[in-house]
Write an enzyme that holds these catalytic residues in place. Structure first.
Site, PDB file in Angstrom:
ATOM      1  CD1 TRP A  11      -2.138  -2.066   0.275  1.00 15.14           C
ATOM      2  CD2 TRP A  11      -3.188  -1.071   1.985  1.00 15.14           C
ATOM      3  NE1 TRP A  11      -3.288  -2.784   0.518  1.00 15.14           N
ATOM      4  CE2 TRP A  11      -3.954  -2.200   1.570  1.00 15.14           C
ATOM      5  CE3 TRP A  11      -3.651  -0.311   3.037  1.00 15.14           C
ATOM      6  CZ2 TRP A  11      -5.151  -2.553   2.190  1.00 15.14           C
ATOM      7  CZ3 TRP A  11      -4.845  -0.661   3.662  1.00 15.14           C
ATOM      8  CH2 TRP A  11      -5.583  -1.764   3.229  1.00 15.14           C
ATOM      9  CD  GLU A  97       8.499   3.205  -3.536  1.00 14.53           C
ATOM     10  OE1 GLU A  97       7.872   3.279  -4.607  1.00 14.53           O
ATOM     11  OE2 GLU A  97       7.952   2.885  -2.453  1.00 14.53           O
ATOM     12  CD  GLU A 167       8.492  -4.273  -6.313  1.00 16.83           C
ATOM     13  OE1 GLU A 167       7.260  -4.312  -6.379  1.00 16.83           O
ATOM     14  OE2 GLU A 167       9.101  -3.425  -5.656  1.00 16.83           O
ATOM     15  N   GLY A 234       1.602  -2.663  -6.325  1.00 17.11           N
ATOM     16  CA  GLY A 234       1.566  -1.320  -5.764  1.00 17.11           C
ATOM     17  C   GLY A 234       0.207  -0.670  -5.941  1.00 17.11           C
ATOM     18  N   GLY A 235       0.100   0.245  -6.904  1.00 18.76           N
ATOM     19  CA  GLY A 235      -1.115   1.034  -7.088  1.00 18.76           C
ATOM     20  C   GLY A 235      -2.382   0.210  -7.246  1.00 18.76           C
TER      21      GLY A 235
END
Length: 250
Positions: A11, A97, A167, A234-235
């Site tokens: 999320w 990230e 990823e 993800g999104g």
């Protein structure tokens, strides 16, 4: 051997506790699939309400981060015992990230993997290359180095029980997706690296996800590949379409 698929939603820094509970209520009936493990990896503040919201369902709760000490003067951090007590089963380690924005290097991520196992959490270890590394055809060496460094000192039994997520950084949140053949190539390479580090049995047991703009439209093609055992989403994990990814086989 047939490895059980695992679809995990990351999320990221989205959803207030109120929004998180509402999303769980939307997704719960949509993510029922007896053939797939489903994980919601949520912000720390959402863990307790989400764990309560998914009680009695097929959904496991994951954390997006944690620190390597159990307790102490580490303002703003969250520990493995805290996560476990709140109902967390999985924890994402080494997302690009975290590596880029927060300077987490492979030595620190290796310590995190060790701590996760020592605490009873299942790591979802991320690896992947930048666009520049892909274009220079240096991505294989880069990913192999990440895997070897991050798993240094980890036992074969532990590796067999964990999840590795490939990823490609150039496909995260960009709308770009590795082709199913590109994703399969790297996931197979990771499995071969595990076989070289440990043995074939361990390599056949470890589950390897693809992450990077996997969505309802491309999930079935990606998940049909022999070395892709799931997705780190993800999104699309914040939308009802997440249910279509979980039920890619129906």
């Amino acid at each position: 051997m047939a490895r059980r698929k695992i679809i995990a939603g990351n999320w990221k820094m989205n959803m207030t506790p109120t929004e998180a509970v509402a999303l769980c209520e939307t997704l719960k009936p949509l993510v029922v699939n007896d053939d797939v493990d489903v994980v919601f990896c949520v912000p720390a503040i959402d863990i307790v309400p989400v764990a309560k919201a998914v009680e009695g369902t097929n959904i496991a709760v994951g954390a997006e981060n944690f620190y390597i000490e159990d307790k102490g003067a580490y303002t703003g951090e969250i520990s493995a015992p805290m996560l476990l007590d709140a109902g967390v089963k999985y924890v994402i380690i080494g997302h690009s990230e975290r590596r880029e924005y927060f300077g987490e290097d492979d030595a620190f991520l290796n310590a995190k993997v060790k701590k996760a196992f020592a605490s009873g959490l299942t790591p979802i270890l991320c690896c992947g290359e930048s666009k520049e590394l892909r274009e220079r055809n240096a991505y294989k060496d880069w990913i192999n180095l990440q895997i070897k460094a991050d798993l240094d000192g980890i036992t074969a039994e532990q590796v067999a029980s964990m999840v590795i997520a490939y990823e490609p950084i150039w496909a995260i949140g960009t709308g770009l997706t590795a082709t199913s053949d590109q994703a399969q190539e790297v996931c197979a390479m990771i499995r071969n690296t595990i076989a070289e580090m440990y043995d074939t049995d361990t390599a056949e047991k470890v589950r390897i996800q693809y992450g990077g703009s996997m969505n309802a439209g491309n999930a079935a093609e990606l998940l049909a590949k022999p070395d892709i055992d799931g997705g780190l989403i993800g999104g699309a994990a914040l939308k009802p379409d997440f249910g279509k990814i979980v039920n890619y086989n129906k």
